[in-house]
Each structure stands twice: as C-alpha cells, then as structure tokens.
Motif scaffolding. Sequence first.
Motif, PDB file in Angstrom:
ATOM      1  N   VAL A   1       0.844  -1.195   0.000  1.00 21.38           N
ATOM      2  CA  VAL A   1       0.000   0.000   0.000  1.00 21.38           C
ATOM      3  C   VAL A   1       0.882   1.250   0.000  1.00 21.38           C
ATOM      4  CG1 VAL A   1      -1.825   1.232   1.229  1.00 21.38           C
ATOM      5  CG2 VAL A   1      -1.775  -1.273   1.256  1.00 21.38           C
ATOM      6  N   PHE A   2       1.907   1.233   0.836  1.00 22.96           N
ATOM      7  CA  PHE A   2       2.845   2.360   0.881  1.00 22.96           C
ATOM      8  C   PHE A   2       3.555   2.523  -0.461  1.00 22.96           C
ATOM      9  CE2 PHE A   2       7.280   3.699   1.439  1.00 22.96           C
ATOM     10  CZ  PHE A   2       7.086   4.971   1.948  1.00 22.96           C
ATOM     11  N   GLU A   3       3.988   1.425  -1.032  1.00 22.49           N
ATOM     12  CA  GLU A   3       4.734   1.485  -2.295  1.00 22.49           C
ATOM     13  C   GLU A   3       3.890   2.086  -3.410  1.00 22.49           C
ATOM     14  OE1 GLU A   3       5.891  -2.619  -2.685  1.00 22.49           O
ATOM     15  OE2 GLU A   3       7.832  -2.261  -1.718  1.00 22.49           O
ATOM     16  N   GLU A   4       2.629   1.716  -3.417  1.00 26.30           N
ATOM     17  CA  GLU A   4       1.700   2.245  -4.421  1.00 26.30           C
ATOM     18  C   GLU A   4       1.542   3.753  -4.246  1.00 26.30           C
ATOM     19  OE1 GLU A   4      -2.024   1.166  -6.937  1.00 26.30           O
ATOM     20  OE2 GLU A   4      -0.180   0.106  -6.471  1.00 26.30           O
TER      21      GLU A   4
ATOM     22  N   GLN B   1       9.833   1.527  -3.426  1.00 24.50           N
ATOM     23  CA  GLN B   1      10.097   0.104  -3.318  1.00 24.50           C
ATOM     24  C   GLN B   1      10.760  -0.114  -1.967  1.00 24.50           C
ATOM     25  OE1 GLN B   1      13.145  -1.954  -5.847  1.00 24.50           O
ATOM     26  NE2 GLN B   1      11.319  -2.485  -6.993  1.00 24.50           N
ATOM     27  N   VAL B   2      10.141  -0.922  -1.126  1.00 25.05           N
ATOM     28  CA  VAL B   2      10.683  -1.137   0.213  1.00 25.05           C
ATOM     29  C   VAL B   2      11.623  -2.343   0.194  1.00 25.05           C
ATOM     30  CG1 VAL B   2      10.162  -1.575   2.625  1.00 25.05           C
ATOM     31  CG2 VAL B   2       8.597  -0.190   1.260  1.00 25.05           C
TER      32      VAL B   2
ATOM     33  N   TYR C   1       7.188   7.105   5.303  1.00 21.28           N
ATOM     34  CA  TYR C   1       6.875   5.768   5.810  1.00 21.28           C
ATOM     35  C   TYR C   1       6.353   5.844   7.244  1.00 21.28           C
ATOM     36  CZ  TYR C   1       7.254   0.727   6.407  1.00 21.28           C
ATOM     37  OH  TYR C   1       6.966  -0.600   6.621  1.00 21.28           O
ATOM     38  N   ILE C   2       7.000   6.704   8.047  1.00 25.53           N
ATOM     39  CA  ILE C   2       6.510   6.901   9.421  1.00 25.53           C
ATOM     40  C   ILE C   2       5.087   7.456   9.378  1.00 25.53           C
ATOM     41  CG2 ILE C   2       6.861   8.225  11.533  1.00 25.53           C
ATOM     42  CD1 ILE C   2       9.862   8.039  11.046  1.00 25.53           C
TER      43      ILE C   2
END
Lengths: 296, 240
Positions: free
Chosen positions: A56-59, A64-65, A253-254
């Motif tokens: 979800v974050f990457e989208e 890219q994590v 990210y946080i």
Amino acid sequence: MRKTMLPVFTVIFFALGWALFSLSNTTVSQIQPRTLTLATTTSTVDSGLLDRLNPVFEEKFNAQVHMLSLGTGAALRTAENGDADVVLVHARSAEDAFIEAGFGINRRDVMFNDFIVVGPSNDPANIHNLESASEAFTRIAQTQSLFVSRGDQSGTHQKEQVVWATANINPQGNWHLSVGQGMGNTLLQSSELGAYTISDRGTWLALKDRLNLEVLIEGPVKGGDLILLNPYGVIAVNPAHHSDRDYELAMAYIGFLTSIEAQQMIDDFRIDDEPLFFADALNEQPNFEQYVPQSR
Amino acid sequence: MTWWQFWTESIGQAFSLLITFDTYVWSTIGVSLKVSGLALIFSILIAFPFAALLAYKKFPGREFLRLMVYTGMGFPSVIVGLIVLLLLTQRGPFGEFQLLFTQEAMILAQSILILPLLTGVAMSAMEAVDPLIGEAASSLGAKPLRQVWVMTELAKRGLITATLSGFGRAISEVGAVMIVGGNIVLSQDISLTRTLTTAIIVETRQGKFETALALGLILFLLVLIVNLVVLRLGRMPSSA
C-alpha cells in the motif's frame, strides 16, 4: 574446433542466469521507484504484517521497500552505520540509546503486542499458576529447569534480560542455553529440548501447531503480566549523520504507518482469527513519552 | 503425519513450485544463478592466471602465497561476508558507492570466497603437468605465453574440477550472501537479494520444513544440471 570449452560453458551459464533473472525482473525495472531500506525485526516480517502494509505504501509513494529482517540490535546497528533509512523495532531502551546518540529522530509508537512464557506441558518448574513473569523466572532458576535464550540482543532477548533483572537473577549455569538464533528456531529448539523460553505472541501463533510447548505465563494482551508488553516503534535515520539516506521517504513511511489507514490495517491483521498487533499511534490525548527517550 | 509422508510431500512440493512457475521461487533461482555464476566468472578470470603464475614461475614469496591460498580455502563464509560488509557499509571505505544489500555486493563476497579454492585446485592441476612438455614446446619454437597455454590445455580436467567445486561452494554458501545481500524480497514476491540458501533459512525459521526441504531439492537439481552440462562439454572431442 578449439579444445578448451571453459569459455563456452561459462558464457552459456552466464546467459542462462542472466536470462532467468531479467525475465523475472523486467516488471520492476520499468517503473524506477525510489528505494526505502527498512531495517526491522523477524517478528514483523515473519508474521506477514509488513507484506500486507508495504504494498500500500509502495503504491502511494511510488516506492520500493527493501526489507532487512534482523534482530532489534542488528537493525539499529545497520541504521547507525547509515545502511538503512528507517527502523521498525521493539526494544525501548535500545531505541532510546539510539536516539540519544543522535542516530535516530522522530520516533513514533506504532503498535504493541506482548510476550509470553512458554514451556513443556509437564512444567518442571511449576509456573503455570503464577501471574508474574519474574516470579516464574525465579522458579525456573531455582529448579535449574532448561531455559533457551535467544542470546542475540534482539528485542525479545532484551525483554528476557529485563525480566531476569526484575527477578534479581543473573542467569548462569548449564540450564540457561544461549542459542543466538531467531525466534522461530529458538521455539523449535525449546520444543525439542523440553525447555522454557520467552516468545513474542506472533511467532508463537504462527508456529504453535508444530511445537510441544504450552503458554504458561500470559502477557498483557490476554490480561497477564504488564512487564511482558511488547511495543514497536518506528524511527527515521538522522539525515544530519547520513545525508545519503532518503530521509523524506523515511518520514513518509513513518507518516504512513501512523496513519488512520495503516493503523486500521494493523488492527485488522489476523493469524488464525487471532489479532496479532494492536495499533497505538493515534490517540486524542497523545502519549508524549513516545517522542523522547524515557530517561529524560 | 508420519516421517516418510514429510519427505514425499517435500518432493511433491518441489516439483509443483517449479511447474507452476512460482515467481518467488523462479526469481530466487535466478538470483542464485546470476550471483554465483558471475562470481564464478570473475573468480576464474583472476584465479586461473594467478594459479599459472604460482605453478610455473619461481619468485620470492611464492611459498607464502601458496600457504595463503590453501589457508583461504578453509575460510568461513560468514567472515568473508562480514569483511565485505565492513568494506561496503556507508561508514566503510567504499560506502559512497551504496553497494551494500545489492546483488553486486553478493557477487563480490562470493568471488572473494571461492577465489582461494579455484586457485588452489587449478594450481595443483597445473603442477601435475610434466614441465618437460613445456620445455619441449619451447624447443619447438613456442613463445612463453603459448607454452603456458599448451600446459593449461593438459590441465583441463583439473580446471573443470576447480570450476565445479568453486560453483558448488558459491551456490551452497549462505553466510556471506545473508550478511551482504540482506535477504531482500520485493513486495511483488520477486527476489532481489534472496538466494535459494537464504530462502531455506527463512522457511526453516518459520517452521515450514516441507518448503525448506523442497527448496533444497531444487538447489540439488540445479547443481546437478550445471555439473552435467559442464562435464558433458568438458568431454567433447578436443580437436576437430
């Protein structure tokens, strides 16, 4: 035809490996996302929680994590060296030391779960009726029952040390085995040996069907001893120390982990219908202790 | 589940993972092959000329270098991983290249790891060739480089053994790639720095012994195929 075939087969080999890799890699290289290196712990990765959250974050952020699953100690050391952008770990005193040394900034609470003390069902130290983890540890030491320790400076190991310290015991002797392994291996080893150990609830739930062990001391999630609380914090690497790291993306990210959406996803996460993590980043009366080292 | 069901289940799982073209498994195989294959090539390029030098040429310090080569053959992979980590970390001498937790770092670590093994085995093979053949070639008018080439041809079987054992050590090694690669899988279930060996560690850690063993079988098949191909090529008629 020339004699030596070495160049020929090395070329074939090289081509094979390259083809296989590029085949699987094309979809990734086309997008050119920003990379976020997250140093975290085995418990968050092995439970599958981050596999749910990270896409979800990457989208959202075209990122890219790159997830490094280490113990808390190793994760903080990796970040201290500037080899990660952000850490998600669970050992408050180690996190505080990391922040006080100036390597991390902007710590936020993310979620908590708890630790439990597990052991063989015949319970040689007779701890199953006890409420307090430190009292249980005292009996284990008194009866010299086998206890398997992670011994790797992970969050779980650091919690174990806190419990021993609370019980005023310096665990020494051939009943206390330090194995230097991850939680999964430690549980498997305890099961084979018929030994006690301390585990985070997530890894326990994922593995319990394969283990000849039982929960003997409950943590606070099931109304047990508060000392077994297991809070997770997220911390950005200080860009003043490591200007090459992606501080902006770390803060994104946080922001994501502590957003209403991700907090809801954390609360909804289940293994075998059991909730695993309890989101605690958001509160109308925020807990100010999350921002500063507890010694201040 | 009885003990033999465990084994049959693992074998079945290995084949179903391969046949269903599971992206996770195939990208992991791809990373393993790419990293160990490139490490092998880079290592050969350095090891074989170096072995020829140690085998054919007398110079001061040769005995010491040979001792170092044989000692290096027993070097633990985690130590190689740790040294490469310390070189590539942002705080290390090569930190600015941002190579830690990449495939390049893994290739570097495995190249260093198998260099002594390749050199040592190749050196023994070259020494086993009768030096008189080189002298004969020389008396027939061969230049020194051509002379070395003639002798290398005769050591071919030993060089193939060196290559296969180097590849075997690289692809089965877990300590170095785990430390410098970081065992990363992207969220599309595509391996970035996870190899078959580190994947086996992950599955074992989670108690998924069947999957771990299935991956072990795939690794075995992979090495088997590579060895078959190399040995077949090595046995081809040597001249037309």
